[in-house]
Motif scaffolding. Structure first.
Motif, PDB file in Angstrom:
ATOM      1  N   ARG A 177      27.527  34.718  45.722  1.00  0.00           N
ATOM      2  CA  ARG A 177      27.289  35.045  44.300  1.00  0.00           C
ATOM      3  C   ARG A 177      28.372  35.972  43.771  1.00  0.00           C
ATOM      4  N   CYS A 178      28.729  36.981  44.571  1.00  0.00           N
ATOM      5  CA  CYS A 178      29.688  37.989  44.098  1.00  0.00           C
ATOM      6  C   CYS A 178      31.085  37.421  43.909  1.00  0.00           C
ATOM      7  N   TYR A 179      31.424  36.376  44.661  1.00  0.00           N
ATOM      8  CA  TYR A 179      32.800  35.869  44.617  1.00  0.00           C
ATOM      9  C   TYR A 179      32.934  34.557  43.831  1.00  0.00           C
ATOM     10  N   ALA A 180      31.878  34.168  43.114  1.00  0.00           N
ATOM     11  CA  ALA A 180      31.995  32.943  42.308  1.00  0.00           C
ATOM     12  C   ALA A 180      33.058  33.166  41.237  1.00  0.00           C
ATOM     13  N   GLY A 181      34.053  32.293  41.185  1.00  0.00           N
ATOM     14  CA  GLY A 181      35.117  32.402  40.178  1.00  0.00           C
ATOM     15  C   GLY A 181      36.086  33.562  40.415  1.00  0.00           C
ATOM     16  N   HIS A 182      36.057  34.158  41.588  1.00  0.00           N
ATOM     17  CA  HIS A 182      36.857  35.354  41.915  1.00  0.00           C
ATOM     18  C   HIS A 182      38.153  34.938  42.609  1.00  0.00           C
ATOM     19  N   VAL A 183      39.223  35.718  42.378  1.00  0.00           N
ATOM     20  CA  VAL A 183      40.518  35.376  42.984  1.00  0.00           C
ATOM     21  C   VAL A 183      40.416  35.296  44.524  1.00  0.00           C
ATOM     22  N   ASP A 184      39.572  36.134  45.131  1.00  0.00           N
ATOM     23  CA  ASP A 184      39.489  36.121  46.597  1.00  0.00           C
ATOM     24  C   ASP A 184      38.874  34.837  47.153  1.00  0.00           C
ATOM     25  N   SER A 185      38.129  34.106  46.306  1.00  0.00           N
ATOM     26  CA  SER A 185      37.600  32.828  46.821  1.00  0.00           C
ATOM     27  C   SER A 185      38.640  31.717  46.689  1.00  0.00           C
ATOM     28  N   GLN A 247      34.416  44.496  53.915  1.00  0.00           N
ATOM     29  CA  GLN A 247      33.775  43.820  52.780  1.00  0.00           C
ATOM     30  C   GLN A 247      33.053  44.857  51.914  1.00  0.00           C
ATOM     31  N   ILE A 248      33.217  44.715  50.599  1.00  0.00           N
ATOM     32  CA  ILE A 248      32.353  45.472  49.661  1.00  0.00           C
ATOM     33  C   ILE A 248      32.141  44.564  48.456  1.00  0.00           C
ATOM     34  N   CYS A 249      30.892  44.408  48.062  1.00  0.00           N
ATOM     35  CA  CYS A 249      30.634  43.614  46.857  1.00  0.00           C
ATOM     36  C   CYS A 249      29.299  44.008  46.234  1.00  0.00           C
ATOM     37  N   VAL A 250      29.262  43.829  44.928  1.00  0.00           N
ATOM     38  CA  VAL A 250      28.076  44.159  44.133  1.00  0.00           C
ATOM     39  C   VAL A 250      27.848  42.977  43.182  1.00  0.00           C
ATOM     40  N   VAL A 251      26.605  42.563  43.009  1.00  0.00           N
ATOM     41  CA  VAL A 251      26.354  41.413  42.109  1.00  0.00           C
ATOM     42  C   VAL A 251      26.745  41.791  40.673  1.00  0.00           C
ATOM     43  N   GLN A 253      25.520  41.721  37.684  1.00  0.00           N
ATOM     44  CA  GLN A 253      24.616  42.457  36.765  1.00  0.00           C
ATOM     45  C   GLN A 253      24.586  43.962  37.058  1.00  0.00           C
ATOM     46  N   TYR A 254      24.944  44.365  38.268  1.00  0.00           N
ATOM     47  CA  TYR A 254      24.848  45.788  38.632  1.00  0.00           C
ATOM     48  C   TYR A 254      26.207  46.482  38.673  1.00  0.00           C
ATOM     49  N   ARG A 255      27.279  45.765  38.294  1.00  0.00           N
ATOM     50  CA  ARG A 255      28.612  46.384  38.355  1.00  0.00           C
ATOM     51  C   ARG A 255      28.767  47.445  37.275  1.00  0.00           C
ATOM     52  N   GLY A 256      29.631  48.424  37.556  1.00  0.00           N
ATOM     53  CA  GLY A 256      29.914  49.470  36.580  1.00  0.00           C
ATOM     54  C   GLY A 256      28.818  50.518  36.491  1.00  0.00           C
ATOM     55  N   THR A 257      27.862  50.510  37.441  1.00  0.00           N
ATOM     56  CA  THR A 257      26.789  51.520  37.411  1.00  0.00           C
ATOM     57  C   THR A 257      26.983  52.568  38.517  1.00  0.00           C
ATOM     58  N   GLY A 258      28.102  52.484  39.231  1.00  0.00           N
ATOM     59  CA  GLY A 258      28.370  53.491  40.267  1.00  0.00           C
ATOM     60  C   GLY A 258      27.953  53.059  41.670  1.00  0.00           C
ATOM     61  N   LEU A 259      27.480  51.823  41.802  1.00  0.00           N
ATOM     62  CA  LEU A 259      27.005  51.391  43.124  1.00  0.00           C
ATOM     63  C   LEU A 259      28.159  51.201  44.114  1.00  0.00           C
ATOM     64  N   GLY A 260      29.270  50.629  43.645  1.00  0.00           N
ATOM     65  CA  GLY A 260      30.435  50.440  44.519  1.00  0.00           C
ATOM     66  C   GLY A 260      30.911  51.769  45.069  1.00  0.00           C
ATOM     67  N   ARG A 261      31.000  52.738  44.171  1.00  0.00           N
ATOM     68  CA  ARG A 261      31.401  54.095  44.538  1.00  0.00           C
ATOM     69  C   ARG A 261      30.437  54.706  45.568  1.00  0.00           C
ATOM     70  N   LEU A 262      29.141  54.502  45.344  1.00  0.00           N
ATOM     71  CA  LEU A 262      28.121  55.049  46.252  1.00  0.00           C
ATOM     72  C   LEU A 262      28.234  54.409  47.643  1.00  0.00           C
ATOM     73  N   LEU A 281      41.558  49.731  53.613  1.00  0.00           N
ATOM     74  CA  LEU A 281      41.034  48.435  53.182  1.00  0.00           C
ATOM     75  C   LEU A 281      42.176  47.617  52.599  1.00  0.00           C
ATOM     76  N   THR A 282      41.925  46.325  52.393  1.00  0.00           N
ATOM     77  CA  THR A 282      42.918  45.482  51.721  1.00  0.00           C
ATOM     78  C   THR A 282      42.276  44.922  50.458  1.00  0.00           C
ATOM     79  N   VAL A 283      43.112  44.733  49.434  1.00  0.00           N
ATOM     80  CA  VAL A 283      42.591  44.232  48.152  1.00  0.00           C
ATOM     81  C   VAL A 283      43.674  43.389  47.484  1.00  0.00           C
ATOM     82  N   LYS A 288      41.573  43.753  39.441  1.00  0.00           N
ATOM     83  CA  LYS A 288      41.737  45.047  38.780  1.00  0.00           C
ATOM     84  C   LYS A 288      40.527  45.985  38.921  1.00  0.00           C
ATOM     85  N   PRO A 289      39.278  45.473  38.736  1.00  0.00           N
ATOM     86  CA  PRO A 289      38.150  46.408  38.862  1.00  0.00           C
ATOM     87  C   PRO A 289      38.132  47.089  40.229  1.00  0.00           C
ATOM     88  N   ALA A 290      38.439  46.317  41.278  1.00  0.00           N
ATOM     89  CA  ALA A 290      38.408  46.899  42.624  1.00  0.00           C
ATOM     90  C   ALA A 290      39.582  47.866  42.821  1.00  0.00           C
TER      91      ALA A 290
HETATM   92  C1  LIG Z   1      34.737  45.999  43.273  1.00  0.00           C
HETATM   93  C2  LIG Z   1      33.231  46.176  43.086  1.00  0.00           C
HETATM   94  C3  LIG Z   1      32.567  46.236  44.456  1.00  0.00           C
HETATM   95  C4  LIG Z   1      32.999  47.499  42.336  1.00  0.00           C
HETATM   96  O1  LIG Z   1      31.605  47.738  42.315  1.00  0.00           O
HETATM   97  P1  LIG Z   1      30.893  48.504  41.111  1.00  0.00           P
HETATM   98  O2  LIG Z   1      29.509  48.768  41.521  1.00  0.00           O
HETATM   99  O3  LIG Z   1      31.126  47.801  39.829  1.00  0.00           O
HETATM  100  O4  LIG Z   1      31.729  49.854  41.103  1.00  0.00           O
HETATM  101  P2  LIG Z   1      31.310  51.164  40.342  1.00  0.00           P
HETATM  102  O5  LIG Z   1      30.252  50.915  39.331  1.00  0.00           O
HETATM  103  O6  LIG Z   1      31.043  52.223  41.354  1.00  0.00           O
HETATM  104  O7  LIG Z   1      32.635  51.472  39.565  1.00  0.00           O
HETATM  105  C5  LIG Z   1      33.337  52.568  39.812  1.00  0.00           C
HETATM  106  C6  LIG Z   1      34.480  52.653  38.834  1.00  0.00           C
HETATM  107  O8  LIG Z   1      35.140  51.403  38.615  1.00  0.00           O
HETATM  108  C7  LIG Z   1      35.116  51.096  37.210  1.00  0.00           C
HETATM  109  N1  LIG Z   1      34.783  49.687  37.033  1.00  0.00           N
HETATM  110  C8  LIG Z   1      33.706  49.042  37.459  1.00  0.00           C
HETATM  111  N2  LIG Z   1      33.718  47.776  37.041  1.00  0.00           N
HETATM  112  C9  LIG Z   1      34.859  47.606  36.337  1.00  0.00           C
HETATM  113  C10 LIG Z   1      35.422  46.531  35.648  1.00  0.00           C
HETATM  114  N3  LIG Z   1      34.797  45.342  35.595  1.00  0.00           N
HETATM  115  N4  LIG Z   1      36.631  46.711  35.065  1.00  0.00           N
HETATM  116  C11 LIG Z   1      37.245  47.923  35.109  1.00  0.00           C
HETATM  117  N5  LIG Z   1      36.729  48.982  35.763  1.00  0.00           N
HETATM  118  C12 LIG Z   1      35.550  48.838  36.342  1.00  0.00           C
HETATM  119  C13 LIG Z   1      34.010  51.891  36.625  1.00  0.00           C
HETATM  120  O9  LIG Z   1      34.304  52.181  35.273  1.00  0.00           O
HETATM  121  C14 LIG Z   1      33.991  53.111  37.476  1.00  0.00           C
HETATM  122  O10 LIG Z   1      34.962  54.007  37.056  1.00  0.00           O
HETATM  123  P3  LIG Z   1      34.504  55.449  36.533  1.00  0.00           P
HETATM  124  O11 LIG Z   1      33.569  55.984  37.559  1.00  0.00           O
HETATM  125  O12 LIG Z   1      35.785  56.186  36.423  1.00  0.00           O
HETATM  126  O13 LIG Z   1      33.832  55.163  35.230  1.00  0.00           O
HETATM  127  C15 LIG Z   1      32.631  45.036  42.217  1.00  0.00           C
HETATM  128  O14 LIG Z   1      33.402  44.908  41.048  1.00  0.00           O
HETATM  129  C16 LIG Z   1      32.582  43.685  42.938  1.00  0.00           C
HETATM  130  O15 LIG Z   1      31.669  43.393  43.681  1.00  0.00           O
HETATM  131  N6  LIG Z   1      33.568  42.832  42.681  1.00  0.00           N
HETATM  132  C17 LIG Z   1      33.603  41.477  43.293  1.00  0.00           C
HETATM  133  C18 LIG Z   1      33.883  41.552  44.766  1.00  0.00           C
HETATM  134  C19 LIG Z   1      35.136  42.342  45.026  1.00  0.00           C
HETATM  135  O16 LIG Z   1      36.133  42.221  44.322  1.00  0.00           O
HETATM  136  N7  LIG Z   1      35.095  43.176  46.079  1.00  0.00           N
HETATM  137  C20 LIG Z   1      36.229  43.970  46.477  1.00  0.00           C
HETATM  138  C21 LIG Z   1      37.158  43.173  47.324  1.00  0.00           C
HETATM  139  S1  LIG Z   1      38.477  44.180  47.931  1.00  0.00           S
END
Ligand SMILES: CC(C)(COP(=O)(O)OP(=O)(O)OC[C@H]1O[C@@H](n2cnc3c(N)ncnc32)[C@H](O)[C@@H]1OP(=O)(O)O)[C@@H](O)C(=O)NCCC(=O)NCCS
Length: 312
Positions: A177-185, A247-251, A253-262, A281-283, A288-290
């Motif tokens: 689910r997390c990687y649908a349409g994602h560059v890593d897939s 591996q780190i991924c968040v669905v 609907q829950y992105r941008g809420t601080g879960l990745g950071r946690l 890690l590698t990315v 860009k979000p990661a």
């Molecule tokens: C990368 C990923 C795990 C981040 O998870 P997340 O829960 O959204 O991360 P957070 O909510 O903790 O975000 C932390 C920071 O990133 C920023 N951020 C989150 N989503 C963003 C987005 N779509 N675009 C830009 N910045 C973003 C937030 O603003 C936040 O910054 P701030 O604390 O300064 O405001 C998530 O985007 C994901 O699952 N992506 C698909 C799978 C993937 O790419 N995994 C990583 C492979 S290396």
């Protein structure tokens, strides 16, 4: 240029020791488990690939593995003693490997990620054969810095649990689910299906190729109300003092809420307790979000390398 299957582990040992020294120096990675696995395969004469044999020893090699209709180029390495000839010889090996794989009946996809090779250095044999190239970053941060910056504030209604065997199946659905349409897939086609994601998880958790898996530093996040798994982080130990997030991924609907950071903070805190000083890690660079998340938490890019993909 000779078939790698003509050689035993003993013939390859010196080269693999040179390679292990580079993994340690450049990527802070204890390569000994991978090295032993390669030598065992060589001893069984079942490692497909090519070797350059000069003055009584192997000076460069490249091998690949088959996974159904896909081939993965596992490695390409040349002895540092070859000095300026080094890159040219590796390219020469890759030309043969690519040609062999493209001509193998049933092979419709080829993937390669050569972490030790800086981005661009070995690109030409791949570019010449129409491979897609994706630049990737190898990033590093002090474990303590990561868990202090990551913060401990949990989004309400979300529970973190340590990785368990029972998580395999839901985690494979989550990854897909997390990687649908994602560059890593595009880079790793395992992410596109739940069965492929399950194979990916099996490789990370059960085999030593990506370090030794640390279940106590790997977490799944669950929405307490629905009971749904909504995120995960997997971490391995790649050297006694180094953790690596595989591996780190968040669905979505829950992105941008601080879960990745946690998740990163929780994993880093536990790795620190277990004696790791740093986390790598590698990315993929366009993710860009990661990349922004990691940079914001103090990760720095130490190296760049390429992922290559070809489809017939
Ligand atoms: C990368 C990923 C795990 C981040 O998870 P997340 O829960 O959204 O991360 P957070 O909510 O903790 O975000 C932390 C920071 O990133 C920023 N951020 C989150 N989503 C963003 C987005 N779509 N675009 C830009 N910045 C973003 C937030 O603003 C936040 O910054 P701030 O604390 O300064 O405001 C998530 O985007 C994901 O699952 N992506 C698909 C799978 C993937 O790419 N995994 C990583 C492979 S290396």
């Amino acid at each position: 240029m000779l078939d790698l299957r003509h050689f035993s582990g003993a013939d390859l040992r010196t080269l693999i020791e040179e390679e292990a020294a580079e993994w340690n120096r450049e990527l802070h990675w204890d390569y000994s488990a991978s090295a032993e696995m390669i030598l065992r395969y060589a001893d069984s004469r079942i490692l497909p690939g090519y070797a350059l044999h000069e003055r009584g020893s192997i000076s460069a090699y490249s091998f690949f593995v088959y996974e159904g209709n896909k081939a993965v180029i596992g490695d390409c390495f040349a002895s540092p003693t070859l000095a300026e000839e080094r890159i040219e010889l590796q390219q020469h090996l890759l030309v043969h490997v690519i040609e062999t794989l493209q001509q193998t009946p049933g092979i419709t996809r080829i993937e390669a990620q050569l972490l030790l090779q800086m981005s661009g250095t070995l690109a030409s044999p791949f570019d010449d054969e129409g491979f897609q190239r994706y630049r990737r970053l190898f990033m590093n941060v002090a474990a303590r810095k990561l868990y202090k910056k990551g913060g401990q504030e949990r989004p309400p209604g979300i529970k973190l649990q340590i990785w368990q065997e029972a998580h395999f199946q839901p985690a494979s659905n989550l990854i897909t689910r997390c990687y649908a349409g994602h560059v890593d897939s595009l880079i790793n086609d395992q992410y596109r299906t739940a069965s492929g994601s399950l194979r990916f998880l099996n490789n990370i958790v059960r085999f030593p190729g990506c370090g030794s898996f640390e279940p106590t530093a790997s977490f799944v996040a669950t929405d307490e109300a629905s009971g749904q798994m909504i995120g995960l982080i997997l971490c391995s130990r790649v050297r006694s003092d180094m953790g690596h997030v595989t591996q780190i991924c968040v669905v979505p609907q829950y992105r941008g809420t601080g879960l990745g950071r946690l998740l990163l903070a929780a994993s880093a805190e536990q790795m620190d307790r277990l004696g790791a000083r740093n986390i790598t890690l590698t990315v993929t660079e366009p993710n860009k979000p990661a990349v922004d998340l990691y940079r914001g938490l103090g990760f720095e890019t130490e190296r760049t390398f390429d992922a290559f993909v070809w489809e017939s």
